[in-house]
Design a protein around this motif. Structure first.
Motif, PDB file in Angstrom:
ATOM      1  N   ASN A  86       0.809  -1.216   0.000  1.00 52.46           N
ATOM      2  CA  ASN A  86       0.000   0.000   0.000  1.00 52.46           C
ATOM      3  C   ASN A  86       0.845   1.270   0.000  1.00 52.46           C
ATOM      4  N   THR A  87       2.038   1.205   0.555  1.00 53.99           N
ATOM      5  CA  THR A  87       2.945   2.357   0.571  1.00 53.99           C
ATOM      6  C   THR A  87       3.326   2.739  -0.857  1.00 53.99           C
ATOM      7  N   ILE A  88       3.712   1.754  -1.641  1.00 60.27           N
ATOM      8  CA  ILE A  88       4.103   1.992  -3.025  1.00 60.27           C
ATOM      9  C   ILE A  88       2.888   2.401  -3.845  1.00 60.27           C
ATOM     10  N   ALA A  89       1.779   1.708  -3.638  1.00 60.22           N
ATOM     11  CA  ALA A  89       0.552   2.011  -4.381  1.00 60.22           C
ATOM     12  C   ALA A  89       0.105   3.449  -4.121  1.00 60.22           C
ATOM     13  N   LYS A  90       0.221   3.903  -2.888  1.00 55.67           N
ATOM     14  CA  LYS A  90      -0.166   5.279  -2.540  1.00 55.67           C
ATOM     15  C   LYS A  90       0.726   6.292  -3.264  1.00 55.67           C
ATOM     16  N   ALA A  91       2.025   6.035  -3.297  1.00 59.73           N
ATOM     17  CA  ALA A  91       2.952   6.937  -3.984  1.00 59.73           C
ATOM     18  C   ALA A  91       2.644   6.983  -5.474  1.00 59.73           C
ATOM     19  N   TYR A  92       2.495   5.826  -6.091  1.00 59.64           N
ATOM     20  CA  TYR A  92       2.202   5.766  -7.528  1.00 59.64           C
ATOM     21  C   TYR A  92       0.874   6.458  -7.839  1.00 59.64           C
ATOM     22  N   LYS A  93      -0.135   6.227  -6.994  1.00 61.09           N
ATOM     23  CA  LYS A  93      -1.461   6.810  -7.225  1.00 61.09           C
ATOM     24  C   LYS A  93      -1.392   8.337  -7.160  1.00 61.09           C
ATOM     25  N   GLU A  94      -0.688   8.862  -6.174  1.00 63.22           N
ATOM     26  CA  GLU A  94      -0.561  10.318  -6.047  1.00 63.22           C
ATOM     27  C   GLU A  94       0.144  10.907  -7.274  1.00 63.22           C
ATOM     28  N   LEU A  95       1.153  10.218  -7.761  1.00 67.49           N
ATOM     29  CA  LEU A  95       1.866  10.696  -8.954  1.00 67.49           C
ATOM     30  C   LEU A  95       1.007  10.564 -10.212  1.00 67.49           C
ATOM     31  N   GLU A  96       0.130   9.585 -10.242  1.00 68.51           N
ATOM     32  CA  GLU A  96      -0.814   9.467 -11.365  1.00 68.51           C
ATOM     33  C   GLU A  96      -1.794  10.637 -11.359  1.00 68.51           C
ATOM     34  N   ILE A  97      -2.288  10.995 -10.206  1.00 66.69           N
ATOM     35  CA  ILE A  97      -3.218  12.119 -10.074  1.00 66.69           C
ATOM     36  C   ILE A  97      -2.558  13.407 -10.570  1.00 66.69           C
ATOM     37  N   GLN A  98      -1.253  13.532 -10.333  1.00 74.76           N
ATOM     38  CA  GLN A  98      -0.504  14.717 -10.774  1.00 74.76           C
ATOM     39  C   GLN A  98      -0.047  14.603 -12.234  1.00 74.76           C
TER      40      GLN A  98
END
Length: 122
Positions: A52-64
């Motif tokens: 979930n740590t990695i998924a959260k980082a990737y998701k935030e960067l996708e949103i940006q």
């Protein structure tokens, strides 16, 4: 590809450290447009953190719009031009220097020793 490193003593959450490393990697040219990043699972295993740590980082960067995830093929650096503001770069360098100097001084190195070593590496 960059080598991801997490510092538990930093005080910054791991997902934020990953985000920063990807952003700085893109801004510095270490990460190029279209380059594939490790899968969430592979990076989590490599860094020994929760998925979930990695998924959260990737998701935030996708949103940006910094990353693009394509189902079945992976996560890639998008076609975005990314420039880190000077204030953010200065803040990051200050953090790095503080951490570095604290360790060096703990081992008894002087500022002169540090400067000499840095000059050798250039």
């Amino acid at each position: 590809m960059i080598a991801f490193r997490l510092d538990p003593k930093n005080g910054t959450p791991f997902y934020r450290q990953i985000i920063d490393q990807i952003r700085f990697g893109i801004a510095s040219g270490s990460l190029k447009t279209g380059e594939q990043l490790p899968t969430v699972r592979a990076l989590a295993v490599e860094l020994k953190v929760n998925l979930n740590t990695i998924a959260k980082a990737y998701k935030e960067l996708e949103i940006q719009d910094i990353l693009e995830t394509h189902q079945g093929t992976g996560t890639f650096i998008s076609h975005i031009e990314l420039e880190i503001p000077p204030e953010e770069k200065d803040k990051k360098l200050t953090e790095i220097c503080h951490e570095f100097s604290t360790i060096a001084f703990t081992y008894g190195f002087s500022v002169t020793d540090i400067i000499k070593q840095l000059q050798k590496q250039l």
